[in-house]
Write an enzyme that holds these catalytic residues in place. Structure first.
Site, PDB file in Angstrom:
ATOM      1  N   ASP A 180       0.973  -1.216  -0.016  1.00  0.00           N
ATOM      2  CA  ASP A 180      -0.229  -0.030   0.214  1.00  0.00           C
ATOM      3  C   ASP A 180       1.044   1.071  -0.029  1.00  0.00           C
ATOM      4  O   ASP A 180       1.617   1.342   0.850  1.00  0.00           O
ATOM      5  CB  ASP A 180      -1.146  -0.055   1.250  1.00  0.00           C
ATOM      6  CG  ASP A 180      -1.961   1.037   1.258  1.00  0.00           C
ATOM      7  OD1 ASP A 180      -1.352   2.312   1.035  1.00  0.00           O
ATOM      8  OD2 ASP A 180      -2.950   0.960   1.618  1.00  0.00           O
ATOM      9  N   HIS A 181       1.179   1.859  -1.011  1.00  0.00           N
ATOM     10  CA  HIS A 181       2.213   2.832  -1.242  1.00  0.00           C
ATOM     11  C   HIS A 181       2.239   3.953  -0.378  1.00  0.00           C
ATOM     12  O   HIS A 181       3.082   4.663  -0.089  1.00  0.00           O
ATOM     13  CB  HIS A 181       2.553   3.193  -2.800  1.00  0.00           C
ATOM     14  CG  HIS A 181       1.431   4.212  -3.179  1.00  0.00           C
ATOM     15  ND1 HIS A 181       0.348   3.903  -3.757  1.00  0.00           N
ATOM     16  CD2 HIS A 181       1.568   5.604  -3.315  1.00  0.00           C
ATOM     17  CE1 HIS A 181      -0.344   4.861  -4.303  1.00  0.00           C
ATOM     18  NE2 HIS A 181       0.344   6.153  -3.772  1.00  0.00           N
ATOM     19  N   HIS A 243      -5.690   2.863   1.093  1.00  0.00           N
ATOM     20  CA  HIS A 243      -4.995   4.055   1.768  1.00  0.00           C
ATOM     21  C   HIS A 243      -5.746   4.741   2.606  1.00  0.00           C
ATOM     22  O   HIS A 243      -5.158   5.248   3.585  1.00  0.00           O
ATOM     23  CB  HIS A 243      -4.808   5.087   0.503  1.00  0.00           C
ATOM     24  CG  HIS A 243      -4.141   4.520  -0.648  1.00  0.00           C
ATOM     25  ND1 HIS A 243      -3.227   3.544  -0.623  1.00  0.00           N
ATOM     26  CD2 HIS A 243      -4.245   4.365  -1.990  1.00  0.00           C
ATOM     27  CE1 HIS A 243      -2.930   3.102  -2.007  1.00  0.00           C
ATOM     28  NE2 HIS A 243      -3.567   3.855  -2.775  1.00  0.00           N
TER      29      HIS A 243
HETATM   30  O1  LIG Z   1      -3.195   3.645  -5.495  1.00  0.00           O
HETATM   31  C1  LIG Z   1      -3.604   4.664  -6.316  1.00  0.00           C
HETATM   32  O2  LIG Z   1      -3.155   5.952  -5.988  1.00  0.00           O
HETATM   33  C2  LIG Z   1      -3.058   7.211  -6.690  1.00  0.00           C
HETATM   34  C3  LIG Z   1      -2.796   8.162  -6.004  1.00  0.00           C
HETATM   35  O3  LIG Z   1      -1.653   8.282  -5.314  1.00  0.00           O
HETATM   36  P1  LIG Z   1      -0.704   9.351  -4.905  1.00  0.00           P
HETATM   37  O4  LIG Z   1       0.564   8.673  -4.189  1.00  0.00           O
HETATM   38  O5  LIG Z   1      -0.382  10.117  -6.080  1.00  0.00           O
HETATM   39  O6  LIG Z   1      -1.713  10.299  -3.988  1.00  0.00           O
HETATM   40  C4  LIG Z   1      -4.249   7.145  -7.619  1.00  0.00           C
HETATM   41  O7  LIG Z   1      -4.227   8.149  -8.593  1.00  0.00           O
HETATM   42  C5  LIG Z   1      -4.781   5.872  -8.163  1.00  0.00           C
HETATM   43  O8  LIG Z   1      -5.948   5.668  -8.643  1.00  0.00           O
HETATM   44  C6  LIG Z   1      -4.760   4.841  -7.163  1.00  0.00           C
HETATM   45  O9  LIG Z   1      -4.939   3.462  -7.734  1.00  0.00           O
END
Ligand SMILES: O=C1O[C@H](COP(=O)(O)O)[C@@H](O)[C@H](O)[C@H]1O
Ligand SMILES: NC(=O)C1=CN([C@@H]2O[C@H](COP(=O)(O)OP(=O)(O)OC[C@H]3O[C@@H](n4cnc5c(N)ncnc54)[C@H](OP(=O)(O)O)[C@@H]3O)[C@@H](O)[C@H]2O)C=CC1
Length: 493
Positions: A180-181, A243
């Site tokens: 989960d980045h 997230h």
């Molecule tokens: O996991 C995801 O995250 C991105 C948003 O990530 P961020 O680090 O730029 O806040 C989102 O655009 C994408 O739809 C989703 O799959």
């Protein structure tokens, strides 16, 4: 760092010709090398169907670094660690050949049999790849083998359970790293430190002093060419199930007895268990869903979601979600956690606002002044840092008595240090065997259990789909969600 401590491994990227590999994974590995977190004992093997040669693959890696980094040096030496092995992952006979290459690289780069299998591919392939890796002996080395899995982890609880079962037939839970980045973002990791390393906050971190907590993750970007994926997902599955709930869990968890992977996970699990379930008759009371219509932002015109490529013209998919989460435990009874996330909004911002309760009595009331609440703001992106909004005396010349002042603690936090990218940190954690910032199966399952009744209720027409113009902060219904409690969204910029 001493070279002795550099982790050693062969990293196999399944889906190496894809978007994630190019935009995130290659630059992260490059930064790990540049920042001397990994030394010479590593090799990367790219797998995909495209009939590229290793030379073509290296040139693709090189492009990716040049596009994403301000400065790129030593590219030839860096890309010489990369190899390409084309095959269709559904073809079991190809895994033996891959194993031959891995054994060879293991010897050349002295990686001690350590292997990371990074699945940067569509989830329908996860089970097949995991099982073939095991069956063909790619995990039976003298070193360790770890499986990194990208989201989405299933589509709902039953599909996630099925996927988990398939993967668990080949890998143990402690070998599985579910990414989960957001958990790799510096300021998300900082939540724990802000809470547990400051005598100032932890005593106030409960329903006696906190009125509500707001978590916003807004994007300016629309769905664009991801319509095929997004139509099946929507914002609830794409952002909330993972997230947003992870951030809520970190904000709400009890102090773990130790800062170990298991202890932290077990506290997060308790929060997810305490989330008040939302039944289909209550969904309109707790959640708002929206979809972007055409609109204008910074003088640029944007089309509506239904006009995007691969999107049904009558699509009911939500590109925005706002919700009120209640955590039914001793610490948080009565404190709403408001969340909102959406695409094509007026700002790219991820921010947490902790709103403290009003003071017991406003001494300035008779003087005609209101005293705004104290706010602790955790800025996750694009700026990183913390601000604390307090009230202070106005200068005589300003007239009146008190005014809100913001203490910006951001500069003191990092003092100009360039914080690592989320993927860089997570990849490094995986190489070191630290799974703290990855999601455990229990967290995934509980998150789906919370989210599934909401998506079912929406599917069964139990709530209307609001629209919002591109370039706005979402539908008015999301403002009303808070107004009903006497609250309001705090601005994100
Ligand atoms: O996991 C995801 O995250 C991105 C948003 O990530 P961020 O680090 O730029 O806040 C989102 O655009 C994408 O739809 C989703 O799959
Ligand atoms: N892109 C992003 O920012 C993010 C992506 N993710 C997740 O990461 C994963 C990958 O996403 P992304 O990179 O965007 O997807 P892409 O569609 O860009 O890449 C998919 C990759 O899979 C390969 N592939 C497809 N089928 C096969 C097959 N049968 N055998 C071998 N290789 C195959 C493709 O290569 P080829 O056609 O050459 O075979 C390509 O390299 C997904 O699970 C996604 O949800 C998660 C968060 C963010």
């Amino acid at each position: 760092m001493n070279t002795q401590e550099h982790p050693k491994s062969v990293i196999v990227i399944f889906g190496a010709t894809g978007d994630l590999a190019k935009r995130k994974l290659f630059p992260s590995i490059y930064r790990l090398v540049q920042n001397e977190k990994i030394g010479k004992n590593f090799a990367v093997v790219g797998v995909a169907r495209r009939p590229w040669t290793t030379e073509e693959f290296r040139s693709n890696v090189s492009d990716s670094i040049q596009t994403s980094m301000k400065e790129s040096k030593d590219l030839e030496e860096f890309t010489s660690h990369f190899y390409y092995h084309p095959f269709d992952v559904t073809n079991p006979s190809s895994y033996l050949e891959l194993n031959g290459l891995l054994n060879e690289l293991d010897g050349s780069y002295q990686t001690e049999g350590n292997r990371i299998f990074y699945l940067a591919m569509a989830p329908e392939f996860f089970g097949t790849i995991a099982q073939n890796l095991k069956k063909e002996g790619l995990t039976a080395t003298q070193g360790w083998s770890r499986l990194v899995i990208e989201k989405p982890f299933g589509h709902d609880l039953p599909s996630a359970q099925k996927l988990n079962q398939e993967i668990r037939e080949a890998f143990n839970e402690d070998q599985i790293y579910r990414i989960d980045h957001y958990l790799g973002k510096e300021m998300v990791q900082n939540i724990e430190v802000i809470r547990f390393a400051n005598a100032l906050f932890e005593p106030l971190w409960n329903n006696r002093y906190i009125s509500n907590i707001q978590v916003t993750s807004s994007e300016i970007l629309g769905v664009e060419d991801r319509g095929g994926y997004y139509e099946k997902s929507g914002a609830l599955r794409d952002m909330v199930q993972n997230h947003m709930l992870q951030m809520v869990a970190l904000l709400a968890m009890e102090p773990p007895i130790k800062l170990t992977t298991d202890e932290i996970r077990s506290e997060k699990v308790k929060v997810l268990r305490a989330l008040r379930p939302v039944s289909d008759t209550q969904v309109g009371e707790y959640f708002v869903r929206g979809q972007y219509a055409a609109g204008k932002f910074n003088d640029k015109e944007f089309i509506g979601y239904r006009e995007e490529g691969n999107v049904d013209k009558k699509s009911e998919t939500e590109t925005y979600v706002a919700g009120k989460l209640m955590i039914d435990n001793f610490r948080w009874a009565g404190v709403p956690f408001y969340i909102r996330t959406g695409k094509r909004m007026a700002a790219k911002s991820t921010k947490i606002v902790v709103q403290f309760k009003d003071i017991p009595m406003n001494l300035y009331y008779n003087k005609g002044e209101t005293v705004p609440p104290n706010l602790l703001v955790i800025n996750i992106q694009p700026e990183e840092g913390i601000t604390l909004q307090l009230n202070a005396k106005k200068d005589e010349s300003e007239g009146g008595y008190s005014k809100p002042v913001k203490f910006d603690l951001s500069n003191n936090l990092y003092d100009g240090i360039n914080t690592p990218e989320a993927y860089e940190k997570l990849l490094f954690d995986c190489m070191r065997g630290d799974a703290t910032n990855f999601t455990h199966w229990d967290e995934v399952a509980l998150s789906w259990s919370f989210v599934d009744p909401i998506s079912d209720a929406w599917k069964n027409g139990k709530a209307t789909l609001a629209t919002y113009p591109s370039g706005s902060m979402g539908p008015k219904e999301a403002d009303e969600l808070l107004e009903e409690d006497g609250n309001q969204w705090w601005p994100v910029n």
